[in-house]
Design a protein around this motif. Sequence first.
Motif, PDB file in Angstrom:
ATOM      1  N   VAL A  59      -1.700 -43.432 -24.503  1.00  0.00           N
ATOM      2  CA  VAL A  59      -0.928 -43.800 -25.690  1.00  0.00           C
ATOM      3  C   VAL A  59      -1.934 -44.312 -26.715  1.00  0.00           C
ATOM      4  O   VAL A  59      -2.945 -44.915 -26.360  1.00  0.00           O
ATOM      5  CB  VAL A  59       0.095 -44.905 -25.325  1.00  0.00           C
ATOM      6  CG1 VAL A  59       0.785 -45.454 -26.556  1.00  0.00           C
ATOM      7  CG2 VAL A  59       1.112 -44.375 -24.339  1.00  0.00           C
ATOM      8  N   VAL A  60      -1.670 -44.082 -27.998  1.00  0.00           N
ATOM      9  CA  VAL A  60      -2.584 -44.539 -29.045  1.00  0.00           C
ATOM     10  C   VAL A  60      -1.949 -45.644 -29.880  1.00  0.00           C
ATOM     11  O   VAL A  60      -0.726 -45.743 -29.975  1.00  0.00           O
ATOM     12  CB  VAL A  60      -3.047 -43.382 -29.965  1.00  0.00           C
ATOM     13  CG1 VAL A  60      -3.813 -42.331 -29.189  1.00  0.00           C
ATOM     14  CG2 VAL A  60      -1.883 -42.764 -30.709  1.00  0.00           C
ATOM     15  N   GLY A  61      -2.802 -46.471 -30.457  1.00  0.00           N
ATOM     16  CA  GLY A  61      -2.361 -47.544 -31.331  1.00  0.00           C
ATOM     17  C   GLY A  61      -3.334 -47.715 -32.482  1.00  0.00           C
ATOM     18  O   GLY A  61      -4.356 -47.027 -32.555  1.00  0.00           O
ATOM     19  N   GLU A  62      -3.019 -48.630 -33.374  1.00  0.00           N
ATOM     20  CA  GLU A  62      -3.860 -48.852 -34.557  1.00  0.00           C
ATOM     21  C   GLU A  62      -5.081 -49.689 -34.205  1.00  0.00           C
ATOM     22  O   GLU A  62      -4.982 -50.689 -33.504  1.00  0.00           O
ATOM     23  CB  GLU A  62      -3.032 -49.555 -35.632  1.00  0.00           C
ATOM     24  CG  GLU A  62      -3.755 -49.711 -36.948  1.00  0.00           C
ATOM     25  CD  GLU A  62      -2.874 -50.289 -38.034  1.00  0.00           C
ATOM     26  OE1 GLU A  62      -3.315 -51.251 -38.687  1.00  0.00           O
ATOM     27  OE2 GLU A  62      -1.755 -49.777 -38.216  1.00  0.00           O
ATOM     28  N   ASN A 137       2.331 -41.596 -38.744  1.00  0.00           N
ATOM     29  CA  ASN A 137       2.587 -40.198 -38.360  1.00  0.00           C
ATOM     30  C   ASN A 137       1.739 -39.786 -37.157  1.00  0.00           C
ATOM     31  O   ASN A 137       2.228 -39.123 -36.241  1.00  0.00           O
ATOM     32  CB  ASN A 137       2.308 -39.257 -39.539  1.00  0.00           C
ATOM     33  CG  ASN A 137       3.327 -39.408 -40.646  1.00  0.00           C
ATOM     34  OD1 ASN A 137       4.413 -39.956 -40.451  1.00  0.00           O
ATOM     35  ND2 ASN A 137       2.990 -38.949 -41.833  1.00  0.00           N
ATOM     36  N   ILE A 138       0.464 -40.178 -37.163  1.00  0.00           N
ATOM     37  CA  ILE A 138      -0.425 -39.830 -36.047  1.00  0.00           C
ATOM     38  C   ILE A 138       0.064 -40.492 -34.762  1.00  0.00           C
ATOM     39  O   ILE A 138       0.159 -39.846 -33.715  1.00  0.00           O
ATOM     40  CB  ILE A 138      -1.885 -40.251 -36.354  1.00  0.00           C
ATOM     41  CG1 ILE A 138      -2.463 -39.379 -37.469  1.00  0.00           C
ATOM     42  CG2 ILE A 138      -2.756 -40.149 -35.098  1.00  0.00           C
ATOM     43  CD1 ILE A 138      -3.772 -39.890 -38.040  1.00  0.00           C
ATOM     44  N   LYS A 139       0.403 -41.783 -34.833  1.00  0.00           N
ATOM     45  CA  LYS A 139       0.873 -42.496 -33.637  1.00  0.00           C
ATOM     46  C   LYS A 139       2.169 -41.892 -33.113  1.00  0.00           C
ATOM     47  O   LYS A 139       2.346 -41.732 -31.905  1.00  0.00           O
ATOM     48  CB  LYS A 139       1.071 -43.986 -33.942  1.00  0.00           C
ATOM     49  CG  LYS A 139      -0.222 -44.736 -34.101  1.00  0.00           C
ATOM     50  CD  LYS A 139      -0.111 -46.235 -34.299  1.00  0.00           C
ATOM     51  CE  LYS A 139       1.203 -46.814 -34.630  1.00  0.00           C
ATOM     52  NZ  LYS A 139       1.173 -48.237 -34.930  1.00  0.00           N
ATOM     53  N   THR A 140       3.073 -41.536 -34.020  1.00  0.00           N
ATOM     54  CA  THR A 140       4.341 -40.940 -33.602  1.00  0.00           C
ATOM     55  C   THR A 140       4.106 -39.634 -32.871  1.00  0.00           C
ATOM     56  O   THR A 140       4.674 -39.393 -31.800  1.00  0.00           O
ATOM     57  CB  THR A 140       5.256 -40.703 -34.830  1.00  0.00           C
ATOM     58  OG1 THR A 140       5.482 -41.958 -35.474  1.00  0.00           O
ATOM     59  CG2 THR A 140       6.569 -40.088 -34.424  1.00  0.00           C
ATOM     60  N   LYS A 141       3.250 -38.790 -33.413  1.00  0.00           N
ATOM     61  CA  LYS A 141       2.971 -37.492 -32.791  1.00  0.00           C
ATOM     62  C   LYS A 141       2.228 -37.654 -31.468  1.00  0.00           C
ATOM     63  O   LYS A 141       2.610 -37.080 -30.455  1.00  0.00           O
ATOM     64  CB  LYS A 141       2.155 -36.624 -33.747  1.00  0.00           C
ATOM     65  CG  LYS A 141       1.869 -35.229 -33.223  1.00  0.00           C
ATOM     66  CD  LYS A 141       1.053 -34.436 -34.229  1.00  0.00           C
ATOM     67  CE  LYS A 141       0.791 -33.019 -33.808  1.00  0.00           C
ATOM     68  NZ  LYS A 141       0.055 -32.871 -32.574  1.00  0.00           N
ATOM     69  N   VAL A 145       6.326 -38.295 -25.801  1.00  0.00           N
ATOM     70  CA  VAL A 145       6.223 -38.018 -24.367  1.00  0.00           C
ATOM     71  C   VAL A 145       6.001 -36.536 -24.106  1.00  0.00           C
ATOM     72  O   VAL A 145       5.124 -36.153 -23.316  1.00  0.00           O
ATOM     73  CB  VAL A 145       7.487 -38.508 -23.622  1.00  0.00           C
ATOM     74  CG1 VAL A 145       7.437 -38.114 -22.155  1.00  0.00           C
ATOM     75  CG2 VAL A 145       7.626 -40.004 -23.764  1.00  0.00           C
ATOM     76  N   VAL A 146       6.759 -35.697 -24.771  1.00  0.00           N
ATOM     77  CA  VAL A 146       6.629 -34.247 -24.560  1.00  0.00           C
ATOM     78  C   VAL A 146       5.245 -33.778 -24.993  1.00  0.00           C
ATOM     79  O   VAL A 146       4.574 -33.022 -24.289  1.00  0.00           O
ATOM     80  CB  VAL A 146       7.735 -33.473 -25.323  1.00  0.00           C
ATOM     81  CG1 VAL A 146       7.519 -31.980 -25.232  1.00  0.00           C
ATOM     82  CG2 VAL A 146       9.112 -33.859 -24.794  1.00  0.00           C
ATOM     83  N   GLU A 147       4.801 -34.250 -26.146  1.00  0.00           N
ATOM     84  CA  GLU A 147       3.475 -33.882 -26.671  1.00  0.00           C
ATOM     85  C   GLU A 147       2.376 -34.285 -25.687  1.00  0.00           C
ATOM     86  O   GLU A 147       1.468 -33.506 -25.390  1.00  0.00           O
ATOM     87  CB  GLU A 147       3.259 -34.573 -28.020  1.00  0.00           C
ATOM     88  CG  GLU A 147       1.998 -34.214 -28.727  1.00  0.00           C
ATOM     89  CD  GLU A 147       2.080 -32.939 -29.534  1.00  0.00           C
ATOM     90  OE1 GLU A 147       1.012 -32.374 -29.812  1.00  0.00           O
ATOM     91  OE2 GLU A 147       3.188 -32.503 -29.875  1.00  0.00           O
ATOM     92  N   ARG A 148       2.466 -35.522 -25.179  1.00  0.00           N
ATOM     93  CA  ARG A 148       1.449 -36.003 -24.237  1.00  0.00           C
ATOM     94  C   ARG A 148       1.475 -35.200 -22.934  1.00  0.00           C
ATOM     95  O   ARG A 148       0.433 -34.885 -22.373  1.00  0.00           O
ATOM     96  CB  ARG A 148       1.662 -37.495 -23.954  1.00  0.00           C
ATOM     97  CG  ARG A 148       1.288 -38.359 -25.138  1.00  0.00           C
ATOM     98  CD  ARG A 148       1.585 -39.832 -24.934  1.00  0.00           C
ATOM     99  NE  ARG A 148       0.882 -40.346 -23.780  1.00  0.00           N
ATOM    100  CZ  ARG A 148       1.477 -41.023 -22.795  1.00  0.00           C
ATOM    101  NH1 ARG A 148       2.763 -41.270 -22.839  1.00  0.00           N
ATOM    102  NH2 ARG A 148       0.769 -41.479 -21.791  1.00  0.00           N
ATOM    103  N   THR A 149       2.672 -34.871 -22.462  1.00  0.00           N
ATOM    104  CA  THR A 149       2.787 -34.097 -21.216  1.00  0.00           C
ATOM    105  C   THR A 149       2.202 -32.703 -21.402  1.00  0.00           C
ATOM    106  O   THR A 149       1.453 -32.214 -20.546  1.00  0.00           O
ATOM    107  CB  THR A 149       4.263 -33.997 -20.772  1.00  0.00           C
ATOM    108  OG1 THR A 149       4.778 -35.331 -20.645  1.00  0.00           O
ATOM    109  CG2 THR A 149       4.387 -33.280 -19.449  1.00  0.00           C
TER     110      THR A 149
END
Length: 196
Positions: A59-62, A137-141, A145-149
């Motif tokens: 997971v990414v954060g600022e 926008n970057i964090k949302t994408k 969950v689907v994107e990461r999987t």
Amino acid sequence: MEHFELSKEVLQKANTYMSLAQKTILAELVARRSVKPIRGLATEKENKEQSAFIAIPSVVGEDSDMKEKLLLNVLLSHYLDIAVPEMDNNIYDFYMGGHLLNQLERFKTDSELKIKAFDILADFKQFKKMVDIEIYNIKTKENDVVERTLKGISLFAAEKITENPELIDKFTDELKKSVENLKVQEPVAAAEGVEE
């Protein structure tokens, strides 16, 4: 502590506007560098066990430290036309230790430079807002969950498949179970919605 003092001479030569095209490009660059992976609570052993089967991206954060340094770099280099070597904590503290943005605010009372101060602050505020939107926008994408999987599946190393072909069977079985669970839950959910 020694800090930067904004002079009238610097402000007189300052740029008050950044074009929209420049803002868009720079905001995206700053945002990309201001996002970092966040370490989970899983132990190192659990992480190794998970990555033995499939590697799901973190997971990414600022990264607020990086973001602040990059924003200051833009303020100095573009608006105030001050060349800065690579930004580090000492350089950041030198410029911001004197409350650079407040120094700009104080020029709003200077009859000769108030328009310039207002314009720089307003334009820089708009740029910061664009950076914040890009980070969101970057964090949302990236955190979807689907994107990461899907990224995890695509990162599934070919060497693991060739070394251990039963992983394909295991992965296929897991997908089939997931699909079956969805099929079973769907009629149950539909039946629960029917009134007797």
